[in-house]
Design a protein around this motif. Structure first.
Motif, PDB file in Angstrom:
ATOM      1  N   ASP A 119       0.824  -1.209   0.000  1.00  0.00           N
ATOM      2  CA  ASP A 119       0.000   0.000   0.000  1.00  0.00           C
ATOM      3  C   ASP A 119       0.858   1.260   0.000  1.00  0.00           C
ATOM      4  O   ASP A 119       0.352   2.363   0.230  1.00  0.00           O
ATOM      5  N   GLY A 120       2.160   1.101  -0.269  1.00  0.00           N
ATOM      6  CA  GLY A 120       3.039   2.253  -0.351  1.00  0.00           C
ATOM      7  C   GLY A 120       3.488   2.784   0.987  1.00  0.00           C
ATOM      8  O   GLY A 120       3.891   3.952   1.093  1.00  0.00           O
ATOM      9  N   THR A 121       3.429   1.955   2.015  1.00  0.00           N
ATOM     10  CA  THR A 121       3.853   2.378   3.347  1.00  0.00           C
ATOM     11  C   THR A 121       5.061   1.568   3.799  1.00  0.00           C
ATOM     12  O   THR A 121       5.355   0.490   3.272  1.00  0.00           O
ATOM     13  N   THR A 140       4.221   6.909   5.164  1.00  0.00           N
ATOM     14  CA  THR A 140       3.618   6.831   3.841  1.00  0.00           C
ATOM     15  C   THR A 140       4.552   7.466   2.820  1.00  0.00           C
ATOM     16  O   THR A 140       4.938   8.633   2.970  1.00  0.00           O
ATOM     17  N   LEU A 141       4.895   6.709   1.797  1.00  0.00           N
ATOM     18  CA  LEU A 141       5.787   7.205   0.766  1.00  0.00           C
ATOM     19  C   LEU A 141       5.003   7.992  -0.276  1.00  0.00           C
ATOM     20  O   LEU A 141       3.765   7.966  -0.310  1.00  0.00           O
ATOM     21  N   LEU A 142       5.729   8.718  -1.127  1.00  0.00           N
ATOM     22  CA  LEU A 142       5.072   9.451  -2.203  1.00  0.00           C
ATOM     23  C   LEU A 142       4.356   8.470  -3.128  1.00  0.00           C
ATOM     24  O   LEU A 142       4.953   7.513  -3.621  1.00  0.00           O
ATOM     25  N   GLN A 143       3.082   8.690  -3.345  1.00  0.00           N
ATOM     26  CA  GLN A 143       2.280   7.762  -4.136  1.00  0.00           C
ATOM     27  C   GLN A 143       2.315   8.106  -5.626  1.00  0.00           C
ATOM     28  O   GLN A 143       2.448   9.284  -5.988  1.00  0.00           O
ATOM     29  N   PRO A 144       2.219   7.110  -6.531  1.00  0.00           N
ATOM     30  CA  PRO A 144       2.082   5.688  -6.203  1.00  0.00           C
ATOM     31  C   PRO A 144       3.437   5.049  -5.932  1.00  0.00           C
ATOM     32  O   PRO A 144       4.293   5.004  -6.810  1.00  0.00           O
ATOM     33  N   ALA A 145       3.659   4.621  -4.700  1.00  0.00           N
ATOM     34  CA  ALA A 145       4.927   4.027  -4.301  1.00  0.00           C
ATOM     35  C   ALA A 145       4.793   2.513  -4.260  1.00  0.00           C
ATOM     36  O   ALA A 145       3.738   1.974  -3.898  1.00  0.00           O
ATOM     37  N   PRO A 165      13.486   4.528 -11.768  1.00  0.00           N
ATOM     38  CA  PRO A 165      14.939   4.592 -11.932  1.00  0.00           C
ATOM     39  C   PRO A 165      15.622   5.418 -10.847  1.00  0.00           C
ATOM     40  O   PRO A 165      16.313   6.397 -11.112  1.00  0.00           O
ATOM     41  N   ALA A 166      15.404   5.007  -9.601  1.00  0.00           N
ATOM     42  CA  ALA A 166      16.000   5.724  -8.475  1.00  0.00           C
ATOM     43  C   ALA A 166      15.941   4.842  -7.231  1.00  0.00           C
ATOM     44  O   ALA A 166      15.094   3.948  -7.122  1.00  0.00           O
ATOM     45  N   VAL A 167      16.853   5.096  -6.310  1.00  0.00           N
ATOM     46  CA  VAL A 167      16.820   4.491  -4.980  1.00  0.00           C
ATOM     47  C   VAL A 167      16.347   5.557  -4.008  1.00  0.00           C
ATOM     48  O   VAL A 167      16.950   6.638  -3.914  1.00  0.00           O
ATOM     49  N   ALA A 168      15.251   5.280  -3.323  1.00  0.00           N
ATOM     50  CA  ALA A 168      14.711   6.245  -2.370  1.00  0.00           C
ATOM     51  C   ALA A 168      15.544   6.219  -1.093  1.00  0.00           C
ATOM     52  O   ALA A 168      15.897   5.153  -0.586  1.00  0.00           O
ATOM     53  N   VAL A 169      15.847   7.404  -0.573  1.00  0.00           N
ATOM     54  CA  VAL A 169      16.617   7.545   0.659  1.00  0.00           C
ATOM     55  C   VAL A 169      15.723   8.209   1.696  1.00  0.00           C
ATOM     56  O   VAL A 169      15.203   9.315   1.466  1.00  0.00           O
ATOM     57  N   GLY A 176      10.345   8.695  15.117  1.00  0.00           N
ATOM     58  CA  GLY A 176      10.448   7.342  14.600  1.00  0.00           C
ATOM     59  C   GLY A 176       9.811   7.160  13.241  1.00  0.00           C
ATOM     60  O   GLY A 176       9.763   6.045  12.730  1.00  0.00           O
ATOM     61  N   VAL A 177       9.315   8.236  12.631  1.00  0.00           N
ATOM     62  CA  VAL A 177       8.686   8.157  11.323  1.00  0.00           C
ATOM     63  C   VAL A 177       9.718   8.528  10.257  1.00  0.00           C
ATOM     64  O   VAL A 177      10.454   9.511  10.392  1.00  0.00           O
ATOM     65  N   PHE A 178       9.764   7.725   9.172  1.00  0.00           N
ATOM     66  CA  PHE A 178      10.710   7.992   8.098  1.00  0.00           C
ATOM     67  C   PHE A 178      10.177   9.089   7.173  1.00  0.00           C
ATOM     68  O   PHE A 178       8.970   9.186   6.915  1.00  0.00           O
ATOM     69  N   GLN A 179      11.110   9.883   6.681  1.00  0.00           N
ATOM     70  CA  GLN A 179      10.768  10.923   5.718  1.00  0.00           C
ATOM     71  C   GLN A 179      11.690  10.808   4.513  1.00  0.00           C
ATOM     72  O   GLN A 179      12.898  10.577   4.667  1.00  0.00           O
TER      73      GLN A 179
END
Length: 508
Positions: A119-121, A140-145, A165-169, A176-179
């Motif tokens: 679900d992109g999380t 929650t990542l940028l959708q559609p993830a 064509p990218a690795v998300a960092v 504790g939430v990733f951004q």
């Protein structure tokens, strides 16, 4: 001290004692002179013995180990994080995750676990006996993830997404939430990452070389792919790509040595292992080493004894590394074998004279994953197609046992302890986890799960009071291993396939 003579003298004085009193005093005086030990009180200085307690030596404290298991209840249902007592096979707690988790990674210290969900999380939690759903952090990542595979370092989380064509960092904030902080450009079809969180750099594995000829999913049929892949080295300190290196066809997995001197990329399509000298961030081009092509830094995996070399393609898809013996063991899905490779270095960090020596051993049908017991004695191989686990000695390279398990295994992990260790085997098409005791090489428990298996890691692989093994954890513990795009998918609907905008599952 009173004496009998003194009593007799005292009794002749004007005050005379009754006969009874004299007899009592006489007995007291006699007792003090003859049996002091019987009447200590009142007979001079009291004897006070010194009592020194005997110190008991308790057993050495043993590290707590958990088996962290993720399960899926279907493509639209929330997944579960399950924490088991690794020594007692007891479900301690469970909590809800995002929809249909695909992969699980633990931090290098096993203090946190992270899952990627369809679900992109991304979910993060601490494996413990008190885990509850309220403790699960959701980002929650940028959708559609479409997060597939993960690698965790101290400061960042790296994520690969198919057809992106990218690795998300991502970085972890104070709550504790990733951004999402940035995206590192790579060729299409990034599949996984390789390396250790303690290294200077990690490597993004892409199945295309920039020509857009290999899309995510093409390596499900590796024999049809002819375009080699690449890896991009990502500097952890600066989070930048410093170099691009060529690898083989359909690279599906990578693993770093625990000393951070080498990284091994498994090329299923070409049946080889690309060796990267991660100290110098270049291909290992050492000449005169067995099975190693110095021009490309590629290890050729030899066939088993008696098998013709022509036409042999091992098809490596997974590996584990045993540091004390400098052994890399690969699971070769397409040839029903494993290969045990000597990767020892000399005192200067160069390949030793034995580097590249390899022995290939036949196992069951479709070896998809494996785990080396932390005492280095055996490797346990999960054969996906025939639902078995093969036990191979790492001393004489002989098959010791073949153990039937429930379902078609997709993931496994191990612990080593006294008097025996345990192997945890997850199936992708059955809601059960098989637990194998290493002293008997038999299934000791078949634990029913709430959903089918996705991934399993143990938070500590050694829980023995043996200094040679205590605290040793898996070097691949911070790398996930999701099925799909060349990594074996299983016989259920557990093979991940993606389109540019949607994620779905398909059988194989």
């Amino acid at each position: 001290m009173l004496s009998v003579a003194w009593l007799q003298s005292w009794s002749r004085r004007s005050v005379r004692l009754p006969e009874f009193s004299f007899r009592v005093l006489h007995r007291i005086a006699t007792g003090c002179s003859v049996g002091v030990a019987l009447l200590l009180a009142g007979c001079g200085e009291t004897y006070r013995p010194v009592v020194t307690p005997v110190a008991t030596t308790p057993p050495a404290p043993q590290p707590q180990s958990y088996a962290v298991v993720t399960t899926s209840a279907g493509a639209t249902a929330a997944g579960l994080a399950n924490v088991f007592d690794a020594s007692g096979d007891t479900l301690l707690t469970q909590a809800s995750l995002g929809v249909n988790p695909l992969a699980l990674t633990l931090s290098s210290s096993a203090g946190s676990a992270t899952t990627a969900n369809t679900d992109g999380t991304v979910n993060t939690f601490t494996p413990s006996t008190t885990l509850q759903t309220k403790n699960i952090q959701s980002s929650t990542l940028l959708q559609p993830a479409q997060p597939v595979n993960l690698l965790s370092t101290a400061a960042n989380l790296f994520i690969t997404e198919p057809n992106v064509p990218a690795v998300a960092v991502l970085s972890n904030n104070s709550s504790g939430v990733f951004q999402l902080t940035q995206q590192l450009p790579v060729p299409a079809s990034p599949i996984n990452l390789a390396g250790n969180s303690s290294a200077a750099r990690v490597y993004s594995i892409t199945q295309d070389n920039g020509t857009n000829q290999v899309a995510f999913g093409d390596c499900e049929t590796p024999a049809a792919v002819t375009t080699p892949g690449q890896v991009q080295s990502i500097e952890i300190s600066t989070v930048t790509i410093s170099r691009t290196l060529p690898v083989g066809i359909c690279p599906v997995y990578g693993i770093g040595s625990t000393d951070n001197n080498r990284v091994f990329i498994l090329n299923r399509g070409s049946g080889t292992v690309t060796v990267i000298n991660s100290q110098y961030n270049q291909l290992d081009a050492t000449a005169n080493r067995q099975n190693l092509d110095p021009a490309t830094g590629t290890l050729l995996l030899p066939p088993p004894a008696g098998t013709p070399v022509a036409g042999f393609n091992a098809g490596p898809v997974f590996a584990d590394y045993y540091a004390p013996a400098s052994q890399l063991v690969t699971a070769n899905y397409d040839s029903n074998t494993i290969t045990i490779i000597n990767t020892s270095l000399d005192q200067f960090g160069n390949d030793s004279a034995l580097f590249g020596q390899a022995v290939t051993v036949p196992v069951g049908n479709g070896p998809a994953t494996l785990t080396i017991l932390r005492d280095g004695s055996r490797v346990y191989v999960a054969n996906q197609k025939d639902s078995t686990v093969t036990v191979v000695s790492l001393t004489n390279y002989q098959v010791l046992a073949t153990i039937p398990v429930t379902g078609h295994p997709i993931s496994m992990a191990s612990t080593f302890s006294t008097p025996f260790g345990q192997i945890y085997v997850l199936s992708s098409d059955q809601p059960y986890m098989s637990v194998i005791r290493t002293d008997t090489n038999q299934v000791s428990a078949s634990i029913q799960l709430d959903g089918t298996g996705v991934d399993v890691h143990t938070s500590a692989q050694s829980v023995a009071a043996n200094s040679a093994t205590t605290g040793t954890v898996a070097n691949a513990i911070n790398v996930s291993h999701a099925s799909g795009s060349g990594a074996p998918c299983g016989f259920g609907a557990r093979c991940y396939q993606a389109t540019p905008l949607t994620a779905s599952k398909h059988g194989k």
